[in-house]
Design an enzyme around this catalytic site. Structure first.
Site, PDB file in Angstrom:
ATOM      1  CB  SER A  82      -1.374  -0.148   1.243  1.00 13.03           C
ATOM      2  OG  SER A  82      -2.089   0.826   1.150  1.00 13.03           O
ATOM      3  CG  ASP A 228      -4.449  -2.445   0.333  1.00 11.30           C
ATOM      4  OD1 ASP A 228      -2.858  -2.465   0.581  1.00 11.30           O
ATOM      5  OD2 ASP A 228      -4.787  -0.509   1.068  1.00 11.30           O
TER       6      ASP A 228
END
Length: 744
Positions: A82, A228
């Site tokens: 991320s 993610d």
């Protein structure tokens, strides 16, 4: 030495003799053999750096990198998830922490999570489409049914930011060719599998790892939908142990803590808590693998949420402070300054600046004509790539509404620098369903509502013809069909035809009392030709044919009940450079229109200008309008009106009906709040001073002079359109209150 021992001690020596020999040995050493070599220097441990995910909290990683560089701690491989993937990728691509700080500080994060360009950068047709329908209501109509977009944000601006960060203008960065091995973690949302990028496009991997489910659309990659990586491996310690056989792991955890039970109550907070629980579970498993020689850093980020991107400098400072507390453990991993400098030079981006762009290619389009993309590209062949201008041009192309994203790559082909632009057509297009809602209530007229739906078919041919069918029900009912046909690939010239029918309610007032309610039917056919003036606006010339039917529903008929036919030429020029449709904060717009009636022997002129100027948290706005019939007199069914919110607000909507109407207002607005990340708009507290006059009144015939109104309101632009609550009062007597939400 052995020969010397045998001569001195032909038999086993005593302890005293051995001691004497040890004392005398250094004196005798050089007699028959060279000095002993120095003890070997032990190799330094292999170091793996892990940068965890945490949204905006991940800016703390920059502070950790600052401490590593100050202490001269080299790294042999790095893995990130991320926001950690963004920092890891940028660092390995050559950005030092100071540059990273500056780039993050200069980024407009609130705007970055808005895919569309500024409203001023949209073409005129899309501006008017936004006025009639909620932009966020778009759904695709496919052979599989109605399909919604895969996320609130497609990631258009974010991807361009990644390109800028790693200098993609000098050529796409390949993970497998970076000077430092980098691993970026993503999640296959279809299978739940952990996906590790070790080669391929760096910016694409960063984009995948930052795709928060529900907020940002997944990245389509080799048949997978990637989101993610924090869902499966938020602190990827295992990856660096496998990637570079790390002896020592430096792990930085910036994850968000779980919400307290009292804070979990809405659907949104429940969803966020579920994701956080899954993330914390895999983080706990990763941290359990740390050993006594590893270094664990967890910055104190209390009060900074995953969405607080504007606090990136503060997060970086807290990361640096946390790393400083571990300086003792980190210093044991340090190398000599010269060795670290050589290691650091390896990471620097040594690629030369691109001297010129020799060719532009537009690749990957199936339905869309490449000329519609090319019309926005201003890059001059033979000149260096202008990245800022290119980003602006690609956003303009994206604003046409036909693409999931518009990206670029700079390639070298046979000694030529090729700028390849890659628009990705919407998978849920080219046919769309659009919706709108309108709820309106005021003191003098009660409440009304309208539900509107539109079915839009785009790219009916290679020039980009569109068909739009619209219907609405509620207080007003109606339907329309429009066919828009560009005449060239760049869509500068066009013809358009439309047919519509609408039946609406019109209230008639006299002496501030509603005396009648009319039901008015209006059937209109338009045929026009026009020219799009870049992104500035549009000019058109056409013929309009209308049929009116007005009947009294209740009350006393002050205006004639009649059926009328009217037709004539219509000329219009619309220019719009406001940065917002309903509550702009800067820019201007102007409109001029002339209708020459062939049946009623009159000509109608309409002029309007608007402007807005920002002053810090304040916005100053102005509007002026004039309508009149320089030739003949406008009939009642085509008259203009005053009354309604910010149109002489003390009076009811449409209360003042007539010809030769003049109006102006000046308003000041204080921005009192902004919508959360991913949504565009703000809320404002405003005060408006208004003035208006009807030269030839058809209603309220005693109000022939200048009238005034003062209005105070709270409102703003939201995902469901403009919302406002206001009260207007005129010194002439009337007062009105308004509550509105939706699209006009």
């Amino acid at each position: 030495m052995r020969r010397l021992l045998r001569r001195l001690f032909p038999t086993r020596p005593s302890a005293a003799a051995v001691l004497a020999l040890l004392v005398l040995a250094p004196l005798a050493r050089g007699a028959d053999e060279a000095p002993l070599p120095p003890p070997p220097v032990l190799p330094r441990p292999v170091i793996g750096l892990v940068l965890g995910g945490g949204g905006a909290r991940g800016a703390a990683h920059i502070g950790v990198l600052e401490v590593l560089e100050r202490l001269h701690v080299p790294v042999d491989c790095v893995a990130g998830t991320s926001m950690g993937a963004l920092v890891a990728g940028a660092w390995a691509a050559g950005l030092d922490p100071a540059t990273m700080r500056r780039e993050l500080a200069q980024a407009d994060w609130a705007d970055m999570f808005q895919d569309n360009p500024d409203y001023t950068e949209l073409n005129f047709r899309n501006k008017r489409l936004s006025q009639r329908f909620l932009p966020g209501s778009e759904s695709g109509v496919t052979d599989k049914g109605v399909v919604g977009p895969p996320g609130v944000v497609s990631g258009q601006k974010i991807k361009l930011f990644f390109n800028q960060l790693v200098r993609a203008d000098a050529g796409e960065r390949d993970l497998g060719k970076l000077p430092l091995p980098v691993s970026i973690i993503a999640t296959d949302i279809g299978t739940g599998e952990r996906v590790v990028f070790r080669d391929g496009s760096l910016t694409q991997a960063m984009r995948a790892s930052m795709s928060v489910p529900g907020l940002m659309a997944p990245l389509d990659y080799e048949g997978r939908k990637l989101v993610d990586g924090g869902l499966v491996d938020n602190v990827p310690i295992r990856e660096v142990r496998e990637r570079c056989k790390a002896d020592v792991v430096i792990a930085v955890n910036v994850g968000s803590p779980l919400l307290k039970a009292a804070e979990v109550g809405t659907l949104l907070t429940v969803s966020a808590q579920m994701v956080a629980i899954l993330t914390e579970q895999n983080v706990s498993q990763s941290l359990a693998t740390l050993g006594p020689n590893d270094v664990y850093i967890k910055p104190d980020l209390d009060g900074i949420t995953a969405a607080d991107f504007e606090r990136n400098a503060e997060a970086a400072d807290r990361g640096r402070a946390a790393a400083e507390t571990m300086a003792g453990a980190l210093a044991r991993l340090a190398v000599a300054p010269a060795e670290f400098a050589a290691w650091r030079r390896r990471l620097e981006d040594h690629r030369p600046e691109v001297q010129r762009v020799d060719e532009i290619q537009i690749a990957g389009l199936k339905r869309v004509n490449p000329d519609t993309v090319n019309r926005y590209l201003k890059q001059i062949l033979g000149e260096p790539l202008d990245t800022d201008a290119l980003n602006r041009d690609l956003l303009r192309a994206y604003g046409d509404g036909a693409y999931e994203g518009v990206d670029y790559a700079l390639l070298s082909q046979r000694g030529r620098n090729v700028l390849r632009v890659t628009p990705i057509e919407k998978r849920w297009g080219p046919d769309y369903l659009r919706l709108a809602v309108n709820l309106n209530s005021n003191l003098s007229q009660g409440s009304t509502y309208v539900l509107r739906a539109g079915y839009q078919k785009t790219w009916l041919n290679r020039l980009g013809a569109e068909l739009l069918v619209t219907g609405e029900i509620g207080s007003n009912t109606g339907a329309s069909v429009e066919l828009y046909q560009p005449l060239d690939g760049a869509q500068q010239f066009f013809v358009e035809t439309s047919a519509s029918y609408k039946r609406s309610r019109i209230d008639v007032f006299q002496d501030d009392q509603r005396t009648a309610e009319y039901r008015v039917g209006n059937a209109t056919v338009d045929l026009a030709a026009g020219i799009n003036i870049g992104l500035l606006g549009q000019a058109r010339l056409g013929w309009r044919d209308s049929h009116y039917n007005a009947d009294v529903d209740t009350g006393v008929a002050l205006l004639p009940e009649q059926t009328a036919h009217n037709s004539g030429w219509l000329v219009a020029l619309d220019l719009d450079q406001l940065n917002g449709l309903y509550f702009p904060s800067r820019g201007w717009s102007a409109r001029a229109a002339w209708f020459e009636s062939a049946h009623a022997d009159y000509g109608k002129l309409g002029l309007e200008a608007r402007a807005a100027w920002p002053f810090g948290p304040w916005v100053l706005g102005a509007r002026a309008a004039y309508t009149a019939s320089p030739r003949g007199q406008v009939p009642a069914y085509d008259a203009s009106s005053l009354g309604g919110f910010l149109n002489l607000s003390g009076f009811a909507t449409g209360q003042l009906l007539g010809d030769d109407i003049r109006y102006a207002h000046l308003r000041g607005e204080r921005i009192v709040g902004r919508l959360p990340l991913g949504l565009r708009g703000d809320m404002r507290l405003g005060l408006a001073l208004e003035a208006g006059k009807v030269g030839r009144p058809y209603t309220e015939v005693n109000r022939t002079g200048w009238l005034n109104s003062a209005t105070i309101y709270l409102g703003g632009e939201t995902p469901i359109g403009p919302v406002y609550l206001g009260v207007g009062h005129s010194s002439a007597g009337p007062t009105n209150a308004y509550l509105f939400l939706g699209t006009p």
